[in-house]
Design an enzyme around this catalytic site. Structure first.
Site, short mmCIF file in Angstrom:
data_model
loop_
_atom_site.label_atom_id
_atom_site.label_comp_id
_atom_site.label_asym_id
_atom_site.label_seq_id
_atom_site.Cartn_x
_atom_site.Cartn_y
_atom_site.Cartn_z
N LYS A 22 0.83 -1.20 0.00
CA LYS A 22 0.00 0.00 0.00
C LYS A 22 0.87 1.25 0.00
CE LYS A 22 -3.74 -0.20 2.44
NZ LYS A 22 -4.31 -0.52 3.74
N ARG A 92 -3.25 2.82 8.74
CA ARG A 92 -3.57 1.52 8.13
C ARG A 92 -2.32 0.66 7.98
NH1 ARG A 92 -8.16 2.10 4.04
NH2 ARG A 92 -8.96 4.16 4.50
N GLY A 101 -8.00 -7.48 4.96
CA GLY A 101 -8.84 -7.67 6.14
C GLY A 101 -8.16 -8.37 7.31
N MET A 103 -5.36 -7.35 9.01
CA MET A 103 -4.76 -6.49 10.04
C MET A 103 -5.64 -5.28 10.28
SD MET A 103 -0.76 -6.92 9.16
CE MET A 103 -0.94 -6.56 7.45
N ARG A 336 -4.10 -1.34 -5.99
CA ARG A 336 -3.25 -2.54 -5.90
C ARG A 336 -3.67 -3.48 -7.01
NH1 ARG A 336 -5.91 -4.58 -0.26
NH2 ARG A 336 -8.03 -4.62 -0.97
N HIS A 454 -3.48 -41.43 5.38
CA HIS A 454 -4.13 -42.25 4.37
C HIS A 454 -5.25 -41.49 3.66
CE1 HIS A 454 -7.32 -45.08 3.11
NE2 HIS A 454 -6.28 -45.70 2.57
N ARG A 560 1.94 -46.68 -5.99
CA ARG A 560 2.04 -47.37 -4.69
C ARG A 560 1.33 -48.71 -4.83
NH1 ARG A 560 0.94 -41.76 -2.76
NH2 ARG A 560 2.41 -41.22 -1.11
N ARG A 616 6.57 -48.77 -7.48
CA ARG A 616 7.21 -48.96 -6.20
C ARG A 616 6.75 -50.27 -5.58
NH1 ARG A 616 5.97 -45.30 -1.18
NH2 ARG A 616 4.14 -46.65 -1.08
N GLU A 744 14.12 -41.68 1.47
CA GLU A 744 13.09 -41.22 2.39
C GLU A 744 13.47 -41.47 3.85
OE1 GLU A 744 9.37 -43.24 1.56
OE2 GLU A 744 10.40 -45.09 1.04
N SER A 763 14.16 -41.36 -6.02
CA SER A 763 12.96 -40.53 -5.91
C SER A 763 12.84 -40.15 -4.44
CB SER A 763 11.74 -41.31 -6.39
OG SER A 763 10.60 -40.49 -6.28
N GLY A 765 11.22 -39.46 -1.25
CA GLY A 765 9.94 -39.68 -0.58
C GLY A 765 9.88 -38.71 0.60
N THR A 766 9.49 -37.51 0.29
CA THR A 766 9.60 -36.45 1.31
C THR A 766 8.53 -36.54 2.40
OG1 THR A 766 8.53 -35.05 -0.33
CG2 THR A 766 10.90 -34.75 0.01
N ASN A 767 7.54 -37.43 2.22
CA ASN A 767 6.60 -37.64 3.34
C ASN A 767 7.33 -38.32 4.49
OD1 ASN A 767 4.65 -36.72 1.56
ND2 ASN A 767 4.03 -38.79 0.94
N ASP A 768 7.95 -39.44 4.17
CA ASP A 768 8.69 -40.15 5.21
C ASP A 768 9.95 -39.40 5.61
OD1 ASP A 768 7.35 -42.54 6.06
OD2 ASP A 768 7.52 -43.24 4.00
N CYS A 830 8.54 -37.64 -5.03
CA CYS A 830 7.18 -38.18 -5.13
C CYS A 830 6.42 -38.04 -3.82
CB CYS A 830 7.20 -39.62 -5.61
SG CYS A 830 8.03 -40.73 -4.47
N TYR A 850 12.48 -34.45 -12.28
CA TYR A 850 11.03 -34.32 -12.33
C TYR A 850 10.43 -34.21 -10.94
CZ TYR A 850 10.79 -39.23 -10.95
OH TYR A 850 10.91 -40.40 -10.25
C1 PEP Z 1 6.98 -40.68 0.80
O1 PEP Z 1 7.28 -41.18 1.87
O2 PEP Z 1 7.17 -39.48 0.53
C2 PEP Z 1 6.27 -41.45 -0.22
C3 PEP Z 1 6.01 -40.93 -1.40
O3 PEP Z 1 5.87 -42.69 0.12
P1 PEP Z 1 4.57 -43.01 1.02
O4 PEP Z 1 3.81 -41.72 1.14
O5 PEP Z 1 3.82 -44.03 0.33
O6 PEP Z 1 5.19 -43.45 2.30
MG MG Z 2 7.32 -43.33 2.02
#
Ligand code: PEP
Ligand code: MG
Length: 872
Positions: A22, A92, A101, A103, A336, A454, A560, A616, A744, A763, A765-768, A830, A850
């Site tokens: 602003k 402001r 909206g 702040m 803006r 899940h 999976r 996998r 992972e 690959s 596995g960034t979840n684990d 992934c 990728y």
């Molecule tokens: C992960 O761990 O990032 C992954 C892709 O495998 P999953 O989610 O099935 O454990």
């Molecule tokens: Mg995993």
């Protein structure tokens, strides 16, 4: 001496980081010679300094504010707190990124018992002056001192009732004087001191309040949802007031240079004659369409249109402008780049390219990647949503809007859906046998679970709206009832879910279907021509894979294989395999699984038509697969020729305290190599057959999960190679195939150079990897993370947005180590982060080959990858 305060004349549009959006735009408009009420901006750095000093404004900053104030007084020919011609200002917030909206704002600051008299005589309108003062007391008390509004509203209602009038506007100057006396009494009662009469004190308190509001709860939530860092801070704009409520030649309004819902070119907006901004917002009077201004005040309208056009040309984007007309004189209070729907964003970007205003690169940068969700999933009808009652908040696990009747079991959800009902499935948590109910539902609400639980993973794959981890719910699944936000819902009651915000609403809110226009294809075409990253999808079924290809997926980055058994017909088979007590039992179960697996793989290969497919090997966290319901246990006992007690015993023996760190991933194949043998056979036979039958050039990619040690991978790999070679020989095929691994487990990242000796691709596995790096469970972290956000320990959900400084370091290191051993190693991601724009940008920077994400996020990833390539 550092400079903490800038007059509008000193700034420009490029100083956004320092002056906020602003402030930078007000400065730019001043430079363009447009009619702007003058003022100054206290910088975002002053805000961060305020926090660094334990919420104190330093003397130096104070001094600079007062100097700027004196200069403003001189410019305006008015004085703070003056009896004749008092200067009034608005205060402001204005952060780098607009946070509408979120702040605080304070208007009419500078009024006190003396100045109000001066203001009354100067304007010749005492009623107006007293009304402004009472509004100011109310706003200051509420916003700055946090005295609840209701105290003031009650007084106003009492006085109106006493006078026998209905609207504020019917109160006379004398009535308002009475209001002021009583308002000040409330202030004294609540604060223990008189309402501040020194305007400079008012100003400093207001500046502090704006700084403080940077850290209010709604601002923190907004920042988390929009990836805005908490350390940016907000600037404060102090601007001379102009009044739109000084009679019928005054007014105030808001307008856009293009329609923010559709993107159609042309002024769009509304205004109110004789009103202040808050009247427009309060909705007491119905605003007029902006075109009516042409009849009411034709000169102002002409000037407005002219300036609006100039602003759009100058910023080369659709503008959202606030204006006020004071006694026939037009002022712009703000401009803006306007917020817009995804549909409008595409239309505007394409139009601006066609009008020669921007390049295709810029057009690609103009679309907010996350907003594409709106095009691919249903959304709420904006009108219907306005009256929606929020009853709870959970994690936005899978986008889209859903409204339907509550059902508590997958079976009942399915049956109701078959009868033509719209269904919302409400579960404590979902399990693989819920898959059909999840499919039948418009939306899924779970009490437990995080962004990679899940329910979340499966719902995203299907494109079904899902809101997860709502710990505030108390649910009784047996009795089919839950309570949330003081409301009780039984089976058949309506609720609505917003999977993009995580909000849960009471009742049946109207939704609208997703729609994709030609502009979408045009923008995506440009995006594809700029991006370096390839985009694959996580898909386990031919339907999901086909969907993903439609959205532009260039391959499957993660199939999976355990998910291929999420189906009531099949799940007993995989359970049989898991519960087998001997190799013979297991081989028997596996032999039953092979035809299913092979059939599924063939279908996937056919849909993907030669595009790469990474399969996998089994990675079933046992708690997701071991039966818990009595019916399932009985059923399994019959199939396995065991007693129910025996099955229960095996289940008990498989119980793990930490199933996510349990006997899963390649650990299963190490213990039971026959599983890897079966899966290899299924993959190879499917690939060879489809290659022979359809002529697609298929190169199977086999991925071994949860590896932490090179020898572990080597062991499983030998089983795979031996079987694959055998199948090739049997089928007389010379097909090539690749074997890679997931990274992972932190140890795998640390030893990635060694692991690359065995792995042809990685690959991430960034979840684990996130779960194990942070050391908190992906299924449960939601329970306490909210406290972490509130206390600013973490700013965002690390399961949704890659933690670049921690987990990211492991990714980067593993990528470098992997390349050192094997320069041509293929690198992908992934985990769920593969569809998150900021994480995609990180993947681009690290040089991955990728990203892979759920089908409905493929367009988001394509766009985000292009944006990363253009901006880096
Ligand atoms: C992960 O761990 O990032 C992954 C892709 O495998 P999953 O989610 O099935 O454990
Ligand atoms: Mg995993």
């Amino acid at each position: 001496m550092a400079k903490w305060v800038y007059s509008f004349e000193e700034g420009n549009a490029d100083m956004r980081n320092l002056l906020g959006g602003k402030g930078a735009n007000l400065a730019e408009m001043t430079n363009l010679g447009l009619p702007i009420p003058q003022g100054f901006t206290v910088t975002t750095e002053a805000c961060t300094d305020y926090y660094a000093k334990g919420k104190q404004i330093s003397e130096e900053i104070k001094e600079q504010i007062f100097t700027a104030l004196s200069q403003l007084e001189e410019k305006q020919g008015k004085k703070f707190g003056d009896t004749e011609s008092p200067l009034l200002v608005s205060v402001r917030s204005g952060a780098r990124a607009s946070m509408p909206g979120m702040m605080d704002t304070i208007l009419n600051l500078g009024l006190n018992d003396v100045a109000v008299e001066g203001f009354a005589s100067k304007t010749g309108n005492p009623r107006f002056a007293y009304d402004s003062y009472r509004r100011f007391i109310q706003m200051f008390s509420d916003v700055v001192m946090e005295i609840p509004k209701s105290f003031f509203e009650r007084i106003l209602d009492e006085i109106k009732e006493g006078k026998g009038v209905k609207f504020d506007t019917e109160l006379t100057a004398d009535d308002l004087k009475e209001v002021i006396v009583r308002f000040k009494a409330v202030y004294k009662d609540k604060m223990g001191v008189d309402f501040p009469q020194d305007p400079k004190e008012q100003l400093m308190e207001a500046v502090k309040a704006v700084f403080r509001s940077w850290d209010n709860e709604r601002a923190i939530v907004y920042r988390r949802m929009n990836d805005i860092p908490g350390d940016w801070g907000t600037a404060v704009n102090v601007q001379a007031m102009v009044f739109g409520n000084m009679g019928n030649t005054s007014g105030t309004g808001v307008a856009f240079t293009r329609n923010p819902s559709t993107g159609a070119k042309g002024i769009y907006g509304e205004y109110l004659i004789n009103a202040q901004g808050e009247d427009v917002v309060a909705g007491i009077r119905t605003p007029q369409p902006i075109t009516r201004l042409e009849e009411d005040l034709p000169e102002c309208y002409k000037q407005f249109i002219n300036i609006a056009g100039k602003l759009e040309d100058h910023y080369r984007d659709m503008q959202d402008m606030e204006f006020t007309i004071e006694d026939g004189k037009l002022f712009f209070l703000q401009t803006r780049n306007g917020k817009r729907t995804a549909q409008a964003a595409l239309q505007i970007a394409c139009d601006l390219v066609d009008e020669g205003m921007i390049t295709p690169q810029e057009a690609v940068l103009r679309i907010e990647a996350k907003s594409l969700d709106q095009l691919l999933h249903p959304t709420f009808d904006p009108e219907a949503l306005k009256s929606g009652l929020v009853i709870g908040q959970a994690l936005p696990a899978s986008p889209g809007a859903a409204a339907g009747k509550v059902y508590f079991t997958a079976q009942e959800a399915k049956t109701a859906h078959e009868k033509g009902e719209r269904v919302v499935l409400v579960r404590l948590e979902t399990s693989p046998e819920d898959i059909e109910g999840m499919h039948a539902a418009e939306g899924i609400l779970t009490v437990r679970g995080g962004m990679t639980s899940h329910a979340a993973v499966v719902a995203r794959g299907m494109g079904t709206c899902c809101v997860s981890g709502c710990g505030d719910i108390s649910i009784n699944e047996e009795e089919k009832v839950f309570e949330l936000g003081g409301h009780v819902y039984h089976e058949g009651d309506y609720i609505s879910l917003d999977g993009s915000t995580g909000k849960i609403y009471d009742g049946d809110i109207k939704t609208q279907e997703a729609s994709i226009s030609g502009n979408f294809g045009r923008i995506m075409g440009w995006a594809d021509s700029f991006r370096k990253l390839k985009v694959r999808t996580n898909a386990d079924t031919p339907e999901d894979a086909a969907n993903a290809v439609k959205y532009g997926a260039e391959g499957i980055g993660l199939c999976r294989t355990e998910h291929m058994f999420f189906n009531p017909d099949r799940i007993p088979k995989i359970r049989q395999m898991i519960l087998s007590r001997t190799v013979q039992e297991r081989e028997k179960a596996l032999n039953e699984l092979i035809p299913y697996q092979k059939g599924d793989f063939k279908a996937l290969y056919e849909v993907m038509e030669g595009r790469p497919v990474t399969i996998r090997f089994l990675d079933p966290p046992l708690h997701e697969f071991v039966p818990t319901e009595k019916d399932d246990i009985d059923d399994l006992a019959v199939k396995m020729m065991m007693t129910a007690e025996e099955v229960q015993e095996v289940c008990d023996s498989l119980h793990e305290f930490n199933p996510m760190m349990g006997h899963r991933g390649c650990r299963l194949a190490v213990t039971y190599p026959e599983i890897a043998r079966m899966q290899t056979r299924a993959v190879m036979e499917a690939a060879i057959e489809v290659k022979q039958e359809k002529g697609f050039d298929i190169v199977p990619e086999i991925m071994i999960p949860l590896v932490g040690e090179k020898k572990e991978l080597k062991y499983v790999k030998e089983v795979v190679v031996e079987t694959a070679e055998k199948v090739k020989q049997e089928m007389n095929s010379d097909i090539t195939y690749h074997i890679g691994t997931m990274i992972e487990i932190p140890r795998a990242a640390l030893l990635a150079d060694e692991i690359a000796e065995e792995a042809e691709f990685f690959s991430f596995g960034t979840n684990d990897l996130t779960q194990m790096t942070f050391g908190f469970s992906r299924d449960d972290a939601g329970k306490f993370l909210n406290e972490y956000y509130k206390k600013k320990i973490y700013e965002s959900d690390p399961f949704a947005r890659l933690d670049q400084s921690g987990v990211g370091q492991l990714v980067q290191m593993a990528a470098e180590k992997g390349r050192k051993t094997r320069p041509d190693i293929k690198l992908g991601i992934c985990g769920e982060h593969g569809g998150d724009p900021s994480s995609v940008e990180f993947c681009h920077k690290v040089g991955l080959t990728y990203v892979s994400c759920s089908p409905f996020r493929v367009p988001i990833a394509r766009l985000a990858a292009a944006q990363a390539a253009i901006s880096n």
